[in-house]
Design a protein around this motif. Structure first.
Motif, PDB file in Angstrom:
ATOM      1  N   ALA B 175       0.817  -1.209   0.000  1.00  0.00           N
ATOM      2  CA  ALA B 175       0.000   0.000   0.000  1.00  0.00           C
ATOM      3  C   ALA B 175       0.853   1.263   0.000  1.00  0.00           C
ATOM      4  O   ALA B 175       1.894   1.320   0.639  1.00  0.00           O
ATOM      5  CB  ALA B 175      -0.903  -0.010   1.232  1.00  0.00           C
ATOM      6  N   GLU B 180      -5.562   2.372   0.495  1.00  0.00           N
ATOM      7  CA  GLU B 180      -5.084   1.019   0.159  1.00  0.00           C
ATOM      8  C   GLU B 180      -4.824   0.198   1.422  1.00  0.00           C
ATOM      9  O   GLU B 180      -5.089  -1.002   1.454  1.00  0.00           O
ATOM     10  CB  GLU B 180      -3.803   1.089  -0.687  1.00  0.00           C
ATOM     11  N   CYS B 184      -6.774  -3.294   1.928  1.00  0.00           N
ATOM     12  CA  CYS B 184      -5.974  -4.521   2.108  1.00  0.00           C
ATOM     13  C   CYS B 184      -6.214  -5.113   3.497  1.00  0.00           C
ATOM     14  O   CYS B 184      -6.260  -6.341   3.656  1.00  0.00           O
ATOM     15  CB  CYS B 184      -4.487  -4.245   1.888  1.00  0.00           C
TER      16      CYS B 184
END
Lengths: 127, 323
Positions: B175, B180, B184
């Protein structure tokens, strides 16, 4: 990795795996105890004898480093067996593992949930 | 490949070899030099929100130049706030445990079927993760390559999904934004059975790199702060190059490297006290004849050992590149 870490080569990773096994063997060091000092065995075999025929020797073979990609045979045997280098053997290992190995699969609903999270992320950001 | 060194020391009950390249006095000198660089020279921090955290945490922040000067006391407090490896940590001790992961963030991929060097796709990520899952001495998967056949904006998320589907070993996500990190983490929590389970088993972890010398770019600080707030493991991994982005002498390179990593650790602990952090290094020397980052060299081996000794001094787990 090659090129200062720019390029990932899965075949190299398979070779790395073997080198790590050798490193792990090395850093475990030397175990010194009554069994490994083997004073009685040494007395039993005596000068000019051999340790190959001792029952414990064969059992101890599994304690040795056991590379499967590096080849310790003499040159003639290696040539007679096709003269594959380590990279060629590692490439075959990678081919076999990619073909045959699968992790225990995630549950169907977990897989669907992962796919849904990724799809949502795509819709949010991937224009 | 990368090597995760869970801190060891010569008095460990487990037999085995320990090596050192720095004496205890050398480590003191590198640490003292690092503190003076952090307090007097400072680090460049791009993001305003990260500047706020440093300012609120007792650092001298120059808003115009984005320079952050970190007093020694703030560094000491941050190091004390980190969860530590070792007997004081409670629970299972990770002292002396060394694990191995693949090297990560490859731009190209060598297709094992054809030998062709080409751009990687999502299926290649799956294959890398499957291979890591199968190989007995590779203990965790780091994002080997970024898939190029999916939307660029979500490539890290596609990569994380592909890896989780193929390996039950822990997965490093790549990331570069807080968003992100969150997505994730959501993927990881889905497999682990919840966010608390993910925090406990660290089956998805993150990592960032400062820019040498002495800069924390927005990507790095966003991920550091988000991981710290979520309580997820984050590796702060410097990639200084002796002779290029750090002094040509290795001791000075260690100082620049250490200052970068400690500045990231300070930010993590200011954002989320007790956040799990890993001391990272991909620092090596630049080959001054070719300009290449020289890996597979005596320099990276010396730096790797020295950096593990520094992490050991701070009682932090370390992740060190370069075999």
């Amino acid at each position: 990795m090659t090129e200062s870490g720019m390029t990932f080569d899965p075949v190299q990773l398979a070779m790395d795996d073997e080198w790590i096994a050798m490193i792990r063997y090395f850093v475990r060091g030397v175990c010194v105890d009554a069994r490994t000092l083997a004073i009685e065995d040494i007395a039993c075999v005596g000068p000019f004898g051999d340790f190959l025929s001792l029952p414990g020797t064969l059992e101890g073979a599994s304690e040795q480093s056991l590379p499967t990609l590096m080849d310790r045979r003499v040159h003639e045997e290696w040539c007679a067996d096709g003269a594959d280098d380590m990279y060629a053997r590692a490439a075959r290992r990678v081919e076999e593992l990619l073909r045959d190995h699968r992790r225990e699969p995630l549950a169907d609903d977990t897989r669907q949930e992962l796919a849904a999270i990724v799809s949502r992320a795509d819709r949010e950001r991937a224009q | 490949m990368g090597e995760v060194q869970r801190n060891g020391r010569p008095t460990d009950p487990e037999p085995g070899l320990m090596i050192g390249v720095l004496s205890s006095a050398d480590i003191d000198d590198v640490h003292a030099g690092t503190l003076s660089v952090l307090e007097e020279t400072g680090v460049l921090v791009e993001d305003e929100a990260a500047l706020d955290l440093f300012a609120d945490g007792g650092c001298a922040v120059d808003r115009a130049s984005h320079l952050v000067r970190i007093p020694a006391q703030v560094v000491d407090e941050a190091l004390a706030a980190c969860p530590h490896a070792g007997p004081d940590a409670g629970g299972e001790s990770s002292l002396g445990r060394t694990e191995y992961a693949n090297f990560d963030e490859g731009i190209f991929y060598v297709d094992p079927r054809t030998g062709e060097r080409r751009e990687p796709g999502k299926e290649d990520v799956a294959h890398c993760a499957r291979l890591v899952d199968a190989l007995p001495n590779i203990d965790s998967y780091a994002a080997a390559v970024r898939p190029r056949d999916v939307p660029a904006a979500t490539a890290a998320i596609h990569g994380c999904e592909a890896a989780l589907l193929e390996t039950s070993k822990s997965v490093g996500a790549e990331a570069t934004t807080a968003w992100e990190v969150r997505v994730c983490a959501e993927l990881g929590a889905c497999v682990a059975g919840g966010m608390d389970e993910l925090r406990a088993d660290e089956s998805v972890s993150f990592g960032i790199c400062p820019v040498s010398p002495l800069q924390l770019p927005r990507e790095a600080t966003e991920v550091i702060v988000e991981c710290a707030r979520l309580g997820l493991s984050d590796t702060i991994l410097s990639m200084a190059l002796a002779g290029g982005s750090a002094p040509v002498g290795l001791a000075g390179t260690l100082v620049v490297h250490n200052a970068e990593v400690l500045s990231g650790i300070v930010l993590a602990q200011l954002a989320g006290p007790g956040a799990p952090v890993v001391y990272g290094s991909s620092t090596t020397a630049m080959d001054l004849r070719s300009g290449a980052a020289a890996v597979g060299t005596p320099e990276i081996a010396l730096i790797g050992v020295a950096v593990a000794q520094l992490a050991h001094r701070y009682r932090l787990p370390s992740l060190i590149a370069g075999m």
